[in-house]
Design a protein around this motif. Sequence first.
Motif, PDB file in Angstrom:
ATOM      1  N   THR A   1       0.851  -1.189   0.000  1.00 11.46           N
ATOM      2  CA  THR A   1       0.000   0.000   0.000  1.00 11.46           C
ATOM      3  C   THR A   1       0.885   1.237   0.000  1.00 11.46           C
ATOM      4  O   THR A   1       2.113   1.148   0.090  1.00 11.46           O
ATOM      5  CB  THR A   1      -0.919   0.030   1.237  1.00 11.46           C
ATOM      6  N   CYS A   2       0.247   2.387  -0.089  1.00 16.01           N
ATOM      7  CA  CYS A   2       0.965   3.656  -0.023  1.00 16.01           C
ATOM      8  C   CYS A   2       0.675   4.325   1.311  1.00 16.01           C
ATOM      9  O   CYS A   2      -0.412   4.158   1.877  1.00 16.01           O
ATOM     10  CB  CYS A   2       0.534   4.591  -1.159  1.00 16.01           C
ATOM     11  N   PRO A   3       1.620   5.093   1.848  1.00 14.77           N
ATOM     12  CA  PRO A   3       1.374   5.779   3.127  1.00 14.77           C
ATOM     13  C   PRO A   3       0.293   6.831   2.977  1.00 14.77           C
ATOM     14  O   PRO A   3       0.161   7.473   1.943  1.00 14.77           O
ATOM     15  CB  PRO A   3       2.735   6.400   3.454  1.00 14.77           C
ATOM     16  N   ARG A   4      -0.524   6.984   4.048  1.00 11.35           N
ATOM     17  CA  ARG A   4      -1.588   7.984   4.053  1.00 11.35           C
ATOM     18  C   ARG A   4      -1.480   8.820   5.317  1.00 11.35           C
ATOM     19  O   ARG A   4      -1.173   8.313   6.397  1.00 11.35           O
ATOM     20  CB  ARG A   4      -2.972   7.332   4.006  1.00 11.35           C
ATOM     21  N   ALA A   5      -1.794  10.103   5.212  1.00 12.91           N
ATOM     22  CA  ALA A   5      -1.743  11.001   6.367  1.00 12.91           C
ATOM     23  C   ALA A   5      -3.101  11.012   7.042  1.00 12.91           C
ATOM     24  O   ALA A   5      -3.856  11.987   6.997  1.00 12.91           O
ATOM     25  CB  ALA A   5      -1.342  12.401   5.933  1.00 12.91           C
TER      26      ALA A   5
ATOM     27  N   SER B   1      -1.794   3.146  11.785  1.00 13.07           N
ATOM     28  CA  SER B   1      -0.334   3.092  11.834  1.00 13.07           C
ATOM     29  C   SER B   1       0.307   4.413  11.406  1.00 13.07           C
ATOM     30  O   SER B   1       1.506   4.529  11.392  1.00 13.07           O
ATOM     31  CB  SER B   1       0.181   1.975  10.928  1.00 13.07           C
ATOM     32  N   THR B   2      -0.498   5.402  11.033  1.00 17.13           N
ATOM     33  CA  THR B   2       0.087   6.655  10.551  1.00 17.13           C
ATOM     34  C   THR B   2      -0.459   7.833  11.333  1.00 17.13           C
ATOM     35  O   THR B   2      -1.604   7.851  11.780  1.00 17.13           O
ATOM     36  CB  THR B   2      -0.235   6.871   9.062  1.00 17.13           C
ATOM     37  N   GLN B   3       0.370   8.811  11.512  1.00 19.79           N
ATOM     38  CA  GLN B   3      -0.021  10.041  12.171  1.00 19.79           C
ATOM     39  C   GLN B   3       0.899  11.150  11.698  1.00 19.79           C
ATOM     40  O   GLN B   3       2.098  10.937  11.533  1.00 19.79           O
ATOM     41  CB  GLN B   3       0.085   9.895  13.700  1.00 19.79           C
ATOM     42  N   VAL B   4       0.354  12.333  11.427  1.00 22.10           N
ATOM     43  CA  VAL B   4       1.158  13.437  10.930  1.00 22.10           C
ATOM     44  C   VAL B   4       1.683  14.258  12.104  1.00 22.10           C
ATOM     45  O   VAL B   4       0.935  14.651  12.984  1.00 22.10           O
ATOM     46  CB  VAL B   4       0.333  14.344   9.988  1.00 22.10           C
ATOM     47  N   TYR B   5       2.988  14.505  12.113  1.00 18.63           N
ATOM     48  CA  TYR B   5       3.617  15.365  13.100  1.00 18.63           C
ATOM     49  C   TYR B   5       4.028  16.659  12.408  1.00 18.63           C
ATOM     50  O   TYR B   5       4.567  16.636  11.305  1.00 18.63           O
ATOM     51  CB  TYR B   5       4.855  14.686  13.696  1.00 18.63           C
ATOM     52  N   HIS B   6       3.764  17.783  13.039  1.00 22.29           N
ATOM     53  CA  HIS B   6       4.051  19.078  12.434  1.00 22.29           C
ATOM     54  C   HIS B   6       5.264  19.728  13.076  1.00 22.29           C
ATOM     55  O   HIS B   6       5.276  20.919  13.346  1.00 22.29           O
ATOM     56  CB  HIS B   6       2.835  19.990  12.541  1.00 22.29           C
TER      57      HIS B   6
ATOM     58  N   LEU C   1       5.126   6.090  10.785  1.00 25.50           N
ATOM     59  CA  LEU C   1       4.652   4.756  10.416  1.00 25.50           C
ATOM     60  C   LEU C   1       5.018   3.807  11.548  1.00 25.50           C
ATOM     61  O   LEU C   1       6.137   3.294  11.625  1.00 25.50           O
ATOM     62  CB  LEU C   1       5.290   4.298   9.095  1.00 25.50           C
ATOM     63  N   LYS C   2       4.059   3.579  12.455  1.00 22.70           N
ATOM     64  CA  LYS C   2       4.302   2.763  13.633  1.00 22.70           C
ATOM     65  C   LYS C   2       4.452   1.291  13.255  1.00 22.70           C
ATOM     66  O   LYS C   2       3.696   0.764  12.449  1.00 22.70           O
ATOM     67  CB  LYS C   2       3.153   2.939  14.625  1.00 22.70           C
ATOM     68  N   ASP C   3       5.479   0.648  13.832  1.00 23.66           N
ATOM     69  CA  ASP C   3       5.796  -0.768  13.619  1.00 23.66           C
ATOM     70  C   ASP C   3       6.360  -1.062  12.231  1.00 23.66           C
ATOM     71  O   ASP C   3       6.464  -2.231  11.839  1.00 23.66           O
ATOM     72  CB  ASP C   3       4.567  -1.666  13.856  1.00 23.66           C
ATOM     73  N   PHE C   4       6.730  -0.036  11.455  1.00 25.88           N
ATOM     74  CA  PHE C   4       7.342  -0.251  10.137  1.00 25.88           C
ATOM     75  C   PHE C   4       8.844  -0.079  10.220  1.00 25.88           C
ATOM     76  O   PHE C   4       9.365   0.748  10.974  1.00 25.88           O
ATOM     77  CB  PHE C   4       6.764   0.715   9.105  1.00 25.88           C
ATOM     78  N   ASP C   5       9.548  -0.876   9.436  1.00 22.89           N
ATOM     79  CA  ASP C   5      11.011  -0.843   9.411  1.00 22.89           C
ATOM     80  C   ASP C   5      11.449  -1.249   8.004  1.00 22.89           C
ATOM     81  O   ASP C   5      10.618  -1.558   7.145  1.00 22.89           O
ATOM     82  CB  ASP C   5      11.577  -1.802  10.460  1.00 22.89           C
ATOM     83  N   ILE C   6      12.746  -1.226   7.776  1.00 25.48           N
ATOM     84  CA  ILE C   6      13.293  -1.757   6.534  1.00 25.48           C
ATOM     85  C   ILE C   6      14.006  -3.063   6.853  1.00 25.48           C
ATOM     86  O   ILE C   6      14.487  -3.258   7.972  1.00 25.48           O
ATOM     87  CB  ILE C   6      14.256  -0.753   5.853  1.00 25.48           C
TER      88      ILE C   6
ATOM     89  N   ALA D   1       9.021   4.130  11.649  1.00 28.92           N
ATOM     90  CA  ALA D   1       9.616   4.786  10.485  1.00 28.92           C
ATOM     91  C   ALA D   1       9.011   6.164  10.325  1.00 28.92           C
ATOM     92  O   ALA D   1       7.821   6.378  10.616  1.00 28.92           O
ATOM     93  CB  ALA D   1       9.377   3.956   9.227  1.00 28.92           C
ATOM     94  N   TYR D   2       9.823   7.118   9.909  1.00 28.63           N
ATOM     95  CA  TYR D   2       9.376   8.488   9.648  1.00 28.63           C
ATOM     96  C   TYR D   2       9.736   8.864   8.201  1.00 28.63           C
ATOM     97  O   TYR D   2      10.889   8.712   7.791  1.00 28.63           O
ATOM     98  CB  TYR D   2      10.040   9.476  10.601  1.00 28.63           C
ATOM     99  N   ILE D   3       8.762   9.333   7.454  1.00 29.93           N
ATOM    100  CA  ILE D   3       9.000   9.803   6.091  1.00 29.93           C
ATOM    101  C   ILE D   3       8.857  11.323   6.068  1.00 29.93           C
ATOM    102  O   ILE D   3       7.857  11.870   6.546  1.00 29.93           O
ATOM    103  CB  ILE D   3       8.010   9.182   5.093  1.00 29.93           C
ATOM    104  N   LYS D   4       9.858  11.995   5.528  1.00 25.93           N
ATOM    105  CA  LYS D   4       9.804  13.455   5.463  1.00 25.93           C
ATOM    106  C   LYS D   4       8.837  13.870   4.352  1.00 25.93           C
ATOM    107  O   LYS D   4       8.951  13.422   3.215  1.00 25.93           O
ATOM    108  CB  LYS D   4      11.189  14.038   5.201  1.00 25.93           C
TER     109      LYS D   4
END
Length: 794
Positions: free
Chosen positions: A304-308, A313-318, A329-334, A400-403
Amino acid sequence: MVIGRKTDFVEAFLITLLISASSLLITAQNITYPSVAYPPNSWSNIPNLSFNSGRVRPILITGIFVCGFHCGVHDCLFAVSIFPANYTLSPRVVWSANRNNPVENGASLQLSENGDLMLQDADGSPIWNTKTSGKFVSRLELTGQGNLVLYDRNNKTVWQSFDHPTDTLVPGQALVSGQKLTADLSISNSSSGLYSLALVNDSLIAFVEPDAQQVYFGPLRLKTYEPGQPKALYLNGSFDPFVLPSTSSLQFIKLESDGYLMAYAYQFSESRWTWTVSDLFSNYIGPCGFPCGEYGLCSDGNCTCPRAGGNDSTQVYHDKGDSYSLLELKDFDINFSPHFESSANRKQCKDACLKNCSCKAAIYREQKINSSGHCSLLPRIYAFERYDENDSTRGYKSIAYIKVQSPTTSGGARRRRIIVLVLGSTLGVILLIPIVVVGMFFLQRNNRNSKDDREEYEKLERIRFTRFSYHNLGAVTDNFSVKLGEGGFGSVYYGSLPDSTKIAVKRLDRTGHIDKSFLAEAETLRSVNHVNLVNLIGFCAEDSHRLLVYEYMQNGSLDRWIFSRNQESTLTWKLRQSIILDVAKGLAYLHDGCNLKILHLDIKPQNILLDENFKACLADFGLSKLIGVDQNQVLTTMRGTPGYMAPEWSSATITEKVDVYSFGIVVLEILCGRRNVDRCQPEGEMHLLNVFKKKAEEGKLMELVDKISEEMDSDGAEIMKMVRLAAWCLQADYSRRPSMPIVVKVLEGDLDVEENLNFDFSNMQAPPIARNAAAPSNRVTSTSLLPSILSGPR
């Protein structure tokens, strides 16, 4: 060789028959291809339609392996392929020299006296070479294993293709340390793609390019390992460390464009020969073993693709940092281990990424025992995999954090949004009424289209040509895999019917309501039949699919032969005469030989096709116009190809003499061996008609004639007659041009070319617009397009 089982003997016997059949086919074509070549030598990339419909232009052949130019629609590879002996399946390329830099028709391969094997494009630019100059190369050989080898005088290997694999291994070939297989970019693009398989130390790994750290398979240790000489050897029945079914049939291993390593075997199944395929990775990787691609999230085997928002599992931080924020992305890793800082908490990890311009994402791992954290800043985005927080095999939790780019919230931005809102509301009210009107128009038109469609389907039932299903056409064209060419309205594909009839299938590149011109062509072509018109075999009108099925013309279009500067593709004077007469007869039939008058309106070399005996046929009636036999002119919109259009097109009132003008241009191009408009020529010679006029004034018309064929100087009187015929057809005053039946009589020697020709081809006189609407001979009517935009292969 001893065959221990009866089944093995039968299989071996069948393979022997297949290879023998291949040799018989090549011999039947009166072509002999060697397995060895000696320097100096050179080969040109010239279409050879007698071998695999021109897709493969062989140089060396050994058993089932063919070395030469392997061509798609627009470009070619110098490659080695496995060629199934019964020709029912396409050849499979197992090695190529220039996958990232394909060449065009006219390219050349040279084996120099100094020992270099060099590939050059048609314009002479260097593409690839073996860099073996000065190494005393004595021969180039294609071995029985499919290895292309340069040997020196002592029979030692100087260079071999096995040392430079692309995406495929064949039996007897090994993958050694320092080499890798790199997949194609896609099924239709053979350039280097995203996935590679390599041998690292004593193990195989598959990874995402260009970062070997992003491993999605392995490391899988070799079963047989020799220190100092690690290699994964592919033999019948095994590719260390994989075990394969043992078979006596053709086989190879390929890293596919989706990252899967597949084993292919050529076997007889369900009454036909086909490639059977086995996945070698499936037993070694989990549901998220294959990467989902950049920014992809793999969870329970699904990408899937990340969603804000909208996802637990997703939350936007400002957290601000140069107008960027982080998507968590909680519980996600590479699934590999990048470099981690020795100690950091979650806030420090996020701040470090936001302030670092090179950071695209961050991985934060927190130890379950003591809550100590470690942070890794990633300079590029990878695929992320979700892990179970309660997995006891993992001693840490992952985030995981995506900029991502933050929305701008400054006062100026708010003011701009308010202005946009006000303006948008105002414009919305202003535009509301036209939108309603347009909507009502389209609703009414759609209702009318539905009625038209019902009528058109009824017409389909009355067409006498064979009606094909889309599924059947997909089968006989090998799923539309061999493209012969394409034009403005669609593409043409090669196919073969069950009775071995070769066909060209024109597929329209658009969908929607039944195309009326498609129906007009199919309906009208049932009433025309001529040896110099491409033969329509059948059609397909199923759902949104629109296809026409034509006879296959083996030598392709005329432009490939008259504009080529290669001696091997040169047409003799007799062939040029014959082709000109064929085209004239086809046009004469359209204009005067059937119960309808058909104006082709797009006569040019690309629309003249040649069969195996160079008989010419007119094709592509996509712009044609149908008028009554009692009409001598028609009012229509401008159509055709610039450079072939008569001057009177500017008046929109035309006669069949526009086809005569286009025919004159084609005759001139056939005689001169150059295009009507050639921007490679000096400025004063760019336009052929200007040169024609100048040479006529100087009395030097023979200087126009194509010099590449020695025969073109052998019969000056006949050639001059043809030049004058072209000039007659090109008269600016349409009324002074001959009709096509008159042209045929001139070509057959029954009439002479008119005297006192005007070589000023730009002084146009348009047909007068008819004013007596009651007179049938002058009536200007609106008629449907005759043969449609699907017609005949371009």
